[in-house]
Motif scaffolding. Sequence first.
Motif, PDB file in Angstrom:
ATOM      1  N   ILE A 349      46.236   2.480   2.254  1.00 28.92           N
ATOM      2  CA  ILE A 349      45.469   2.196   1.049  1.00 28.92           C
ATOM      3  C   ILE A 349      46.138   2.743  -0.203  1.00 28.92           C
ATOM      4  O   ILE A 349      46.101   2.131  -1.267  1.00 28.92           O
ATOM      5  N   ASN A 350      46.796   3.892  -0.099  1.00 32.89           N
ATOM      6  CA  ASN A 350      47.310   4.487  -1.327  1.00 32.89           C
ATOM      7  C   ASN A 350      48.578   3.836  -1.842  1.00 32.89           C
ATOM      8  O   ASN A 350      48.895   3.952  -3.030  1.00 32.89           O
ATOM      9  N   VAL A 351      49.323   3.133  -0.992  1.00 32.53           N
ATOM     10  CA  VAL A 351      50.402   2.319  -1.555  1.00 32.53           C
ATOM     11  C   VAL A 351      49.798   1.188  -2.386  1.00 32.53           C
ATOM     12  O   VAL A 351      50.336   0.803  -3.429  1.00 32.53           O
ATOM     13  N   THR A 352      48.648   0.682  -1.953  1.00 38.11           N
ATOM     14  CA  THR A 352      47.964  -0.362  -2.719  1.00 38.11           C
ATOM     15  C   THR A 352      47.392   0.206  -4.010  1.00 38.11           C
ATOM     16  O   THR A 352      47.480  -0.409  -5.073  1.00 38.11           O
ATOM     17  N   ASN A 353      46.768   1.397  -3.935  1.00 40.34           N
ATOM     18  CA  ASN A 353      46.227   2.022  -5.144  1.00 40.34           C
ATOM     19  C   ASN A 353      47.324   2.291  -6.173  1.00 40.34           C
ATOM     20  O   ASN A 353      47.155   2.024  -7.369  1.00 40.34           O
ATOM     21  N   ALA A 354      48.448   2.836  -5.706  1.00 37.60           N
ATOM     22  CA  ALA A 354      49.548   3.130  -6.632  1.00 37.60           C
ATOM     23  C   ALA A 354      50.129   1.852  -7.214  1.00 37.60           C
ATOM     24  O   ALA A 354      50.434   1.769  -8.414  1.00 37.60           O
ATOM     25  N   TYR A 355      50.279   0.824  -6.376  1.00 39.42           N
ATOM     26  CA  TYR A 355      50.835  -0.462  -6.802  1.00 39.42           C
ATOM     27  C   TYR A 355      49.922  -1.135  -7.825  1.00 39.42           C
ATOM     28  O   TYR A 355      50.346  -1.496  -8.932  1.00 39.42           O
ATOM     29  N   SER A 356      48.647  -1.288  -7.480  1.00 38.60           N
ATOM     30  CA  SER A 356      47.718  -1.985  -8.372  1.00 38.60           C
ATOM     31  C   SER A 356      47.485  -1.204  -9.656  1.00 38.60           C
ATOM     32  O   SER A 356      47.357  -1.787 -10.738  1.00 38.60           O
ATOM     33  N   GLY A 357      47.408   0.114  -9.548  1.00 42.88           N
ATOM     34  CA  GLY A 357      47.219   0.918 -10.740  1.00 42.88           C
ATOM     35  C   GLY A 357      48.386   0.802 -11.709  1.00 42.88           C
ATOM     36  O   GLY A 357      48.196   0.721 -12.931  1.00 42.88           O
ATOM     37  N   SER A 358      49.596   0.773 -11.158  1.00 48.64           N
ATOM     38  CA  SER A 358      50.770   0.636 -12.030  1.00 48.64           C
ATOM     39  C   SER A 358      50.772  -0.713 -12.735  1.00 48.64           C
ATOM     40  O   SER A 358      51.179  -0.820 -13.902  1.00 48.64           O
ATOM     41  N   LEU A 359      50.310  -1.768 -12.049  1.00 48.49           N
ATOM     42  CA  LEU A 359      50.215  -3.080 -12.695  1.00 48.49           C
ATOM     43  C   LEU A 359      49.229  -3.049 -13.856  1.00 48.49           C
ATOM     44  O   LEU A 359      49.486  -3.594 -14.932  1.00 48.49           O
ATOM     45  N   ALA A 360      48.072  -2.411 -13.630  1.00 51.26           N
ATOM     46  CA  ALA A 360      47.039  -2.377 -14.670  1.00 51.26           C
ATOM     47  C   ALA A 360      47.503  -1.595 -15.893  1.00 51.26           C
ATOM     48  O   ALA A 360      47.322  -2.029 -17.040  1.00 51.26           O
ATOM     49  N   TRP A 361      48.106  -0.427 -15.674  1.00 56.00           N
ATOM     50  CA  TRP A 361      48.593   0.359 -16.813  1.00 56.00           C
ATOM     51  C   TRP A 361      49.699  -0.382 -17.565  1.00 56.00           C
ATOM     52  O   TRP A 361      49.722  -0.427 -18.801  1.00 56.00           O
ATOM     53  N   THR A 362      50.643  -0.958 -16.813  1.00 57.49           N
ATOM     54  CA  THR A 362      51.756  -1.669 -17.449  1.00 57.49           C
ATOM     55  C   THR A 362      51.249  -2.829 -18.287  1.00 57.49           C
ATOM     56  O   THR A 362      51.709  -3.052 -19.419  1.00 57.49           O
ATOM     57  N   ASN A 363      50.298  -3.554 -17.727  1.00 58.29           N
ATOM     58  CA  ASN A 363      49.733  -4.704 -18.426  1.00 58.29           C
ATOM     59  C   ASN A 363      49.124  -4.291 -19.760  1.00 58.29           C
ATOM     60  O   ASN A 363      49.359  -4.913 -20.803  1.00 58.29           O
ATOM     61  N   SER A 364      48.332  -3.229 -19.737  1.00 66.51           N
ATOM     62  CA  SER A 364      47.637  -2.797 -20.953  1.00 66.51           C
ATOM     63  C   SER A 364      48.604  -2.275 -22.005  1.00 66.51           C
ATOM     64  O   SER A 364      48.548  -2.668 -23.173  1.00 66.51           O
ATOM     65  N   VAL A 365      49.500  -1.384 -21.602  1.00 67.94           N
ATOM     66  CA  VAL A 365      50.405  -0.753 -22.560  1.00 67.94           C
ATOM     67  C   VAL A 365      51.376  -1.771 -23.155  1.00 67.94           C
ATOM     68  O   VAL A 365      51.682  -1.738 -24.356  1.00 67.94           O
ATOM     69  N   THR A 366      51.850  -2.700 -22.339  1.00 66.81           N
ATOM     70  CA  THR A 366      52.791  -3.700 -22.845  1.00 66.81           C
ATOM     71  C   THR A 366      52.130  -4.584 -23.900  1.00 66.81           C
ATOM     72  O   THR A 366      52.735  -4.912 -24.924  1.00 66.81           O
ATOM     73  N   ARG A 367      50.895  -4.955 -23.677  1.00 65.37           N
ATOM     74  CA  ARG A 367      50.201  -5.773 -24.668  1.00 65.37           C
ATOM     75  C   ARG A 367      49.964  -5.018 -25.963  1.00 65.37           C
ATOM     76  O   ARG A 367      50.136  -5.550 -27.062  1.00 65.37           O
ATOM     77  N   LEU A 368      49.544  -3.769 -25.853  1.00 64.10           N
ATOM     78  CA  LEU A 368      49.210  -2.993 -27.050  1.00 64.10           C
ATOM     79  C   LEU A 368      50.442  -2.606 -27.856  1.00 64.10           C
ATOM     80  O   LEU A 368      50.411  -2.602 -29.092  1.00 64.10           O
ATOM     81  N   THR A 369      51.522  -2.264 -27.176  1.00 62.22           N
ATOM     82  CA  THR A 369      52.727  -1.801 -27.882  1.00 62.22           C
ATOM     83  C   THR A 369      53.768  -2.898 -28.072  1.00 62.22           C
ATOM     84  O   THR A 369      54.733  -2.719 -28.822  1.00 62.22           O
ATOM     85  N   ARG A 370      53.603  -4.024 -27.362  1.00 65.54           N
ATOM     86  CA  ARG A 370      54.583  -5.121 -27.355  1.00 65.54           C
ATOM     87  C   ARG A 370      55.958  -4.619 -26.910  1.00 65.54           C
ATOM     88  O   ARG A 370      56.995  -5.066 -27.393  1.00 65.54           O
ATOM     89  N   HIS A 371      55.907  -3.687 -25.995  1.00 63.39           N
ATOM     90  CA  HIS A 371      57.137  -3.130 -25.412  1.00 63.39           C
ATOM     91  C   HIS A 371      56.889  -2.927 -23.928  1.00 63.39           C
ATOM     92  O   HIS A 371      55.854  -2.394 -23.525  1.00 63.39           O
ATOM     93  N   TYR A 372      57.853  -3.378 -23.099  1.00 67.39           N
ATOM     94  CA  TYR A 372      57.713  -3.221 -21.650  1.00 67.39           C
ATOM     95  C   TYR A 372      58.393  -1.930 -21.212  1.00 67.39           C
ATOM     96  O   TYR A 372      59.616  -1.821 -21.255  1.00 67.39           O
ATOM     97  N   PRO A 373      57.613  -0.916 -20.796  1.00 66.71           N
ATOM     98  CA  PRO A 373      58.216   0.383 -20.472  1.00 66.71           C
ATOM     99  C   PRO A 373      58.715   0.495 -19.036  1.00 66.71           C
ATOM    100  O   PRO A 373      59.320   1.502 -18.677  1.00 66.71           O
ATOM    101  N   GLY A 374      58.458  -0.513 -18.198  1.00 64.55           N
ATOM    102  CA  GLY A 374      58.850  -0.436 -16.794  1.00 64.55           C
ATOM    103  C   GLY A 374      57.685   0.029 -15.934  1.00 64.55           C
ATOM    104  O   GLY A 374      56.985   0.987 -16.281  1.00 64.55           O
TER     105      GLY A 374
END
Length: 575
Positions: A349-374
């Motif tokens: 489960i925690n590989v899924t939690n880490a994977y999905s959480g990273s997608l959600a954070w990346t999605n939000s930050v990239t939209r707000l800053t218009r920069h893809y941090p990885g």
Amino acid sequence: MSAHPRPATDVRATAEDVRPGAAPEEPSGAGRTAAKETLEDYTLRFAPRSYRRWTPMVVATTALGGIAYMADFSIGAGIGLTHGTGNALAAIAVAAAVIFLTGFPLAYYGARYNIDLDLITRGSGFGYYGSVLTSVIFASFTFIFFALEGSIMAQGLSLWPGLPLWLGYLVATLMVIPLVIYGMKALSKLQVWTTPIWLLLMVGPLVYLVSTDPGTVTRFLSYAGSDGGGGGGGGLNTASVLLGAGVCLSLIAQIGEQIDYLRFMPPKTPENRRSWWTAVVMAGPGWVVLGALKQAIGVFLAVYILAEVGPAAATEPIQQFRGAFSAMLPSWLVVPLAVVLVVISQIKINVTNAYSGSLAWTNSVTRLTRHYPGRMAFVLLNLAFALALMETDMFRVLNSLLGFYSNCAIAWVVTVATDIVVNKYLLRLSPQAPEFRRGMLHAVNPVGVVSFVAASGLSIALYFHAFGDALQPYSPVAAALIAFVLTPLMAVVTKGRYYLRRTDDGLAEPLLDPDGNPSAATYACHVCQQPFERPDLAACQAHDAMVCSLCLTTDKTGEHVLPAGASFNGQVMKL
């Protein structure tokens, strides 16, 4: 991963072929890096057909592998020991019904149109920036449950091989990093190979106890709980059922993690129709059937070991399975095998939690800053939040934390599910075709944002006794009802004007093929010079060419974004 290959039958190789005279723009460093890094798991975008090579059943098995978490046993035990078996089972059933009904339209949309829950949310009432609210809610879900599972694993490691809890928390956090780096390819193999072992270790002791000692079932069914309201024959207590259901409903956001896998479903065709639907229902809303069974088992095992270990330890899955294994195995094997079960579950489960959480954070930050941090930066951020929760012993306040969190999760999921079912298909005030691209959506759509904020805000106020003690148990009901009523009401009031900023993306090629699947026609983005399938592209405002959704997202000046056009007027879009 290399750029996804152009289909052999596709003669429309590049944007220049379709748009004579268009010169491709030299790709910027940021755009090129972002494009390459997101091609493995399609972090911020539509998952193309060329990448989706798994069968429906492989996708379903991978998605269900994440349901191996042990938190269900602890959640069920906590509810059962407090409110009694009868109330606990009723609460579990109520929550499961709500989760199944709201999860079905979301799972269908994710699998049919190959987009994750954030992309669904954007076009289902929230708008391009409005869905950042819910992305943060979902990211919080992933690190809260990562911390919960990590705590359970640390409890096991403290028994064998005897690690102190603080070190167990650290081990549980660090061990998932190598696995989550590689995205869907690695996760699918991990989940498929470990699921049979997990099922055997979980179901085996339960079958043994019931078959060899039928009295355990009688004691389980007659347990009244510490508040005395759930004894056998004593009837159900509405407040107890609703309080228990509120805790279970904190898991409603799990559908987001299921969709992170379901978006990789193959196209739905007449040939695979049966297996496609089976996989979507089983791995989409169907996850809650297994989840509810695990919660009920958690009540059973907690009652079974209660006299031996006491109420505090009876909610710990490691103690539950230690007690169950001790009835059927030699003593030297009991603790190691219980720890193996906990470790396997935590990893799954925690590989899924880490994977999905990273997608959600990346999605939000990239939209707000218009920069893809990885994405890896946010894998580490999510794990840091989870580790902090573990080190502060969040397990002690588990039910209170989940009861509070469930109000936000319910408001979000019910709002999006209602928009899909009611606003899209019944009222026709929301466009049925999925939309997630910058420039096509308004920044904020009041339909979803107002409904979500009102539902979550009022239900949280109820939860914290703002309207009296008598109404406090009804906070999850309030979250669901307010979201369900306000979402279509707001659509009617706004007449659907805020769903689409434009009804035309400037490309002649239809978004969907004749079977209703996202089109596989491939074109090149003139910014990053990578080929993408039709749903991921739009015409460029500044050039006679096409631009992909991620390059639109990271366009700091907005030069590629098409100007506002005709807003959606509630009519069905022509595809």
